[in-house]
Design an enzyme around this catalytic site. Structure first.
Site, PDB file in Angstrom:
ATOM      1  CD  GLU A 296      45.155  34.537  44.431  1.00 34.20           C
ATOM      2  OE1 GLU A 296      45.391  35.743  44.259  1.00 34.20           O
ATOM      3  OE2 GLU A 296      44.228  34.117  45.144  1.00 34.20           O
ATOM      4  CG  ASP A 370      42.316  35.810  50.535  1.00 32.91           C
ATOM      5  OD1 ASP A 370      43.069  36.690  50.945  1.00 32.91           O
ATOM      6  OD2 ASP A 370      41.794  35.830  49.418  1.00 32.91           O
ATOM      7  CD  GLU A 398      39.506  40.234  48.610  1.00 31.08           C
ATOM      8  OE1 GLU A 398      40.626  40.616  49.026  1.00 31.08           O
ATOM      9  OE2 GLU A 398      39.367  39.273  47.836  1.00 31.08           O
TER      10      GLU A 398
HETATM   11  C1  GCV Z   1      46.023  40.948  44.951  1.00 29.35           C
HETATM   12  C2  GCV Z   1      42.959  37.370  47.249  1.00 29.35           C
HETATM   13  C3  GCV Z   1      42.316  38.543  46.580  1.00 29.35           C
HETATM   14  C4  GCV Z   1      43.118  38.985  45.366  1.00 29.35           C
HETATM   15  C5  GCV Z   1      44.537  39.299  45.832  1.00 29.35           C
HETATM   16  C6  GCV Z   1      45.119  38.053  46.490  1.00 29.35           C
HETATM   17  C7  GCV Z   1      46.479  38.312  47.066  1.00 29.35           C
HETATM   18  O1  GCV Z   1      42.893  36.235  46.452  1.00 29.35           O
HETATM   19  O2  GCV Z   1      41.015  38.217  46.207  1.00 29.35           O
HETATM   20  O3  GCV Z   1      42.510  40.122  44.796  1.00 29.35           O
HETATM   21  O4  GCV Z   1      45.343  39.723  44.775  1.00 29.35           O
HETATM   22  O5  GCV Z   1      44.289  37.660  47.545  1.00 29.35           O
HETATM   23  O6  GCV Z   1      46.533  38.686  48.227  1.00 29.35           O
HETATM   24  O7  GCV Z   1      47.461  38.161  46.382  1.00 29.35           O
END
Ligand code: GCV
Length: 707
Positions: A296, A370, A398
């Site tokens: 990411e 995720d 989340e």
């Molecule tokens: C910390 C998901 C979440 C992100 C998070 C990522 C990760 O994509 O939406 O907020 O980033 O996971 O675990 O690295």
């Protein structure tokens, strides 16, 4: 108010009146220690009314006397000959008892009734502290305190929280206010919350904390910030908690003045070595680094054509002389790789098995996509026997309704921990991979993404405290049942009266299945709003990358719905042991909860339940909403039994949950109908609004978004 309440309680006890229901704000978590009454009071007074400790200055003594004083409504004396004898395995008063205390390790402990005394002996001071919290738990839940023969050793060595806290105090995916780390005022001002945080964590066996977000800022590694980190480490140390930091892979460039961060460059490796030396000079028991690399948009070794192992090993070499570890995350996916996102971590990491240094663990998320409301266990578990794999759970919700939905997560975590990888053979559960017993690893660890913030409740709601609690308890002993943990938590948090605890359990235990039902039933996943992940958005398409849309995951067309991960589809099933791969490959043998995770199924296809897929979807949405309605009714019945403040907030949150569960169902049904053109099964109510209405809803300031 709180002190006054206690005073009042002591007074009322003294004159023999019933103890009133207190106003509470949740700050005390499960460490409330409100005055006991009746037989429980008498028993605790008789068995635990005074303390004898080899080292009266130890935090274990302070915690025991604090807890017991609350329960007994008076100060508990610490004196030679006291009823509770505290010590470590090496203290002469303990060795003199001649008990077998071998194999406790530093964190283990025993609690024994010996005559009219109670012994708590720890493998170290930390073990003793854990033992004390165990004893307090028993007293608080009014369990029998005679004939105690407890022996506990944690199954996993490193039981860690991951804070996704930014240095500006914004918490990514946080729903409980701001970060509790007040970086600006540290190191000089140490908020009393830090100690309460340490106490709470120690009480459930958590022994490590990663203070900053995996989407890291290299500033944390600069000298002024390391001094702040050291101040926190000093507060946590007596509670057996080590600090860890996330390391931004490009730090040598960003704060070190180097031209690049290529792990193959000796100058880069030397920079990290020097940084490690600096850290350990300030924090001798520093735990190590957590790294999110090439994921990411985060920098990583692949920026220089190196592998994850090259990157992890370079950092591991820097920490090894000090005993530090690297937790290297396996949460990687790339949109240049057109392959199924669920497959990418496995594809990338399995070939690296055996290439990591001894002080590296690979941290694997639950699950391969995720932290969805329900995912099958990650196929990496069992597939990298030469590498210690650690589990990463997400405590913050989340994808599970943020702080307002009451969802108890232990059943979800247990489902995954108990899953049998069948690698190399039956009985090779995920838990055995994680605790290191399956492959004989020395290092074992579990991580939980914290749900802690500046909110008075710490976790954003009273019931979210249960998830923090359950995470700690499962990291300590993954064999505990969800029910037993809920029971402990509810008794400590709301009082041990079964007339309160039983109804609360009846709300908590079905709550995970409920959220799956009303959000993502039958294996659907990732249908939440863009970016913030709040609310339903199954129509989501377009944007920067396909695998950040809902249509990528549900693949609904006029003829069917679901992601074909079979051998005829992406072939993701073959990342599992053959037993599972063969099962997942066929509709008939796929567990119904994962049907649409692995298969694209016709809307009208009959299922084992006797309903068509379309009817089953509607049925499950309805079932989820009904469970929430029943949770609300149960809570109504607790009015007046639970203190008004906590009752009110929970009642309000449950009503939000019910409204949003209905919204999930209605918006999803409106959208699915726009795709399949089918009438609703008999008895099902049409969504009250048009699809356009649901699509038009926008939440630009929903909390916790990564921006
Ligand atoms: C910390 C998901 C979440 C992100 C998070 C990522 C990760 O994509 O939406 O907020 O980033 O996971 O675990 O690295």
């Amino acid at each position: 108010m709180h002190m006054l309440g206690r005073l009042l309680a002591s007074l009322m006890l003294a004159v023999g009146l019933a103890v009133p229901v207190f106003a509470e704000d949740g700050y005390d978590l499960w460490l409330r220690f409100r005055p006991l009454t009746g037989a429980a009071l008498a028993q605790t007074e008789t068995r635990l009314g005074s303390i004898d400790a080899a080292d009266a200055g130890d935090v274990a003594v302070a915690e025991l006397s604090r807890g017991l004083s609350g329960l007994l409504g008076k100060t508990v004396p610490v004196a030679t000959g006291g009823k509770v004898l505290l010590g470590t395995a090496n203290d002469p008063a303990i060795t003199a008892l001649g008990l077998d205390l071998r194999g406790l390790g530093p964190d283990g402990y025993v609690i024994r009734s010996i005559g009219d005394r109670t012994l708590v002996a720890g493998g170290s001071r930390t073990g003793l502290l854990y033992g004390v919290f165990h004893l307090l738990r028993l007293a608080q839940e009014t369990a029998p305190l005679t004939a105690l023969t407890v022996r506990e050793v944690p199954k996993i060595d490193r039981r860690i929280l991951n804070h996704w806290d930014n240095l500006d105090r914004y918490v990514e995916r946080g729903y409980a206010g701001h970060s509790i780390w007040d970086w600006h005022k540290l190191p000089d001002w140490q908020d009393p919350r830090y100690k309460d945080y340490a106490r709470a964590n120690a009480s459930i066996g958590i022994n490590g904390t990663v203070l900053n977000n995996v989407n890291a800022n290299a500033t944390i590694l600069t000298r002024p910030y390391l001094e702040k980190v050291a101040a926190l480490a000093d507060v946590f140390r007596p509670y057996g908690i080590r600090v860890y930091l996330t390391a931004r892979f490009s730090a040598p460039k960003e704060i070190g003045g180097l031209a690049h961060a290529d792990p193959a460059d000796p100058a880069v490796a030397a920079w990290w070595k020097e940084k490690a030396d600096e850290i350990y000079a300030l924090i001798p028991d520093f735990g190590g680094f957590l790294v999110k690399a090439n994921s990411e948009g985060q920098p990583g070794p692949q920026d220089y054509g190196r592998s994850h192992a090259d990157g992890a090993n370079m950092l591991a070499d820097a920490l090894a002389p000090h005993g530090g570890i690297i937790m290297w995350r396996a949460f990687v996916y790339s949109h240049e790789t057109p392959d199924d996102r669920a497959k990418q971590a496995y594809t990338e990491f399995v070939p690296l098995d055996g290439q990591f240094r001894d002080n590296v663990l690979v941290q694997v998320k639950n699950g391969a996509i995720d932290f969805q409301p329900r995912e099958p266990f990650h196929p990496l578990f069992g597939a990298m026997p030469k590498t210690p794999l650690m589990m990463e759970f997400q405590i913050t919700k989340e994808y599970l309704g943020f702080a307002t939905h009451l969802v108890y997560l232990a059943p979800m975590w247990k489902e995954v921990l108990d899953a049998d990888t069948f690698r190399p053979k039956q009985g090779s559960t995920v838990a055995k991979v994680v605790d290191g017993s399956l492959d004989g690893h020395k290092l074992s660890a579990m991580a939980g993404v914290a749900n802690i913030g500046s909110d008075r409740t710490w976790s954003g709601s009273h019931f979210d405290q249960a998830n923090w609690y359950a995470y700690g308890r499962l990291a300590w002993d993954h064999g505990l049942s969800s029910e037993a943990i809920a029971q402990e938590w509810a008794a400590a948090t709301f009082g041990p009266d079964p007339a309160i605890v039983d109804p609360i359990l009846s709300m908590m235990l079905p709550s995970h299945q409920a959220v799956v039902d009303y959000m993502t039933p039958i294996g659907l996943h990732h249908l939440m709003g863009r970016g913030h992940h709040y609310g339903p958005a199954p129509w989501l398409t377009g944007g920067p990358r396909a695998d950040w849309t809902s249509v990528y995951y549900h693949r609904a067309t006029k003829d069917g719905i679901g992601f074909d991960r079979t051998r005829r589809g992406t072939g993701a099933v073959d990342q599992y042991a053959k037993v599972w791969a063969d099962r997942f490959d066929k509709v008939k043998t796929t567990p119904p909860d994962f049907l649409l995770w692995f298969h694209h199924v016709g809307w009208q296809q009959p299922l084992a339940s006797g309903r068509t897929l379309w009817a089953e979807l509607l049925y499950r949405y309805g079932r989820g909403i009904q469970t929430v309605a029943s949770m609300r009714r149960t809570w109504e019945g607790l009015r007046g039994k639970v203190d008004e403040d906590r009752w009110q907030q929970t009642a309000a949150f449950l009503s939000i949950q019910q409204k949003e569960a209905q919204w999930w169902r209605d918006a999803s049904v409106a959208y699915w109908q726009s795709i399949n053109g089918l009438p609703l099964p008999p008895g099902e109510k049409p969504p009250p609004q048009t699809l356009e209405h649901y699509k038009s809803l926008s939440f630009p300031f929903a909390p916790g978004d990564g921006k």
